[in-house]
Design a protein around this motif. Structure first.
Motif, mmCIF file in Angstrom:
data_model
loop_
_atom_site.group_PDB
_atom_site.id
_atom_site.type_symbol
_atom_site.label_atom_id
_atom_site.label_comp_id
_atom_site.label_asym_id
_atom_site.label_seq_id
_atom_site.Cartn_x
_atom_site.Cartn_y
_atom_site.Cartn_z
ATOM 1 N N ALA A 5 0.839 -1.204 0.000
ATOM 2 C CA ALA A 5 0.000 0.000 0.000
ATOM 3 C C ALA A 5 0.873 1.253 0.000
ATOM 4 C CB ALA A 5 -0.934 -0.011 1.203
ATOM 5 N N ILE A 6 1.935 1.233 0.784
ATOM 6 C CA ILE A 6 2.840 2.385 0.838
ATOM 7 C C ILE A 6 3.560 2.560 -0.499
ATOM 8 C CG2 ILE A 6 4.950 3.257 1.931
ATOM 9 C CD1 ILE A 6 3.938 1.926 4.527
ATOM 10 N N PHE A 9 1.157 4.025 -2.916
ATOM 11 C CA PHE A 9 0.878 5.418 -2.573
ATOM 12 C C PHE A 9 1.998 6.331 -3.070
ATOM 13 C CE2 PHE A 9 1.079 9.009 0.429
ATOM 14 C CZ PHE A 9 -0.163 9.574 0.151
ATOM 15 N N ALA A 12 1.725 6.687 -6.719
ATOM 16 C CA ALA A 12 0.634 7.594 -7.059
ATOM 17 C C ALA A 12 1.069 9.047 -6.913
ATOM 18 C CB ALA A 12 -0.581 7.315 -6.174
ATOM 19 N N VAL A 39 -3.931 4.943 -6.786
ATOM 20 C CA VAL A 39 -4.554 5.361 -5.524
ATOM 21 C C VAL A 39 -5.585 4.327 -5.087
ATOM 22 C CG1 VAL A 39 -6.111 7.059 -4.499
ATOM 23 C CG2 VAL A 39 -4.121 7.820 -5.770
ATOM 24 N N ALA A 42 -3.801 1.271 -3.819
ATOM 25 C CA ALA A 42 -3.189 1.543 -2.515
ATOM 26 C C ALA A 42 -4.235 1.492 -1.408
ATOM 27 C CB ALA A 42 -2.505 2.905 -2.531
ATOM 28 N N VAL A 43 -5.412 2.064 -1.638
ATOM 29 C CA VAL A 43 -6.460 2.057 -0.618
ATOM 30 C C VAL A 43 -6.953 0.636 -0.371
ATOM 31 C CG1 VAL A 43 -8.830 2.794 -0.141
ATOM 32 C CG2 VAL A 43 -7.168 4.434 -1.006
#
Length: 57
Positions: A5-6, A9, A12, A39, A42-43
């Motif tokens: 996820a990081i 991010f 993005a 994005v 990542a969410v």
């Protein structure tokens, strides 16, 4: 999962800076699309990482 996820991010943010800042020129539309795709990924990965972490511990 939170690691991914990081990573998404950060990707993005980079794509957004290149696409929205006008530096990409003709590729700005593609950069905007990739920005929103990254994005969303990542969410989703962040939510999955938090929920899986709660179930494991």
């Amino acid at each position: 999962m939170i690691k991914w996820a990081i990573i998404f991010f950060v990707a993005a943010l980079i794509l957004g800076a290149l696409g929205f800042g006008g530096l990409a020129g003709a590729a700005m539309g593609i950069a905007k699309l990739l920005f929103w795709v990254v994005v969303i990924i990542a969410v989703v990965l962040l939510v999955l990482g938090v929920t899986v972490y709660r179930k494991i511990t």
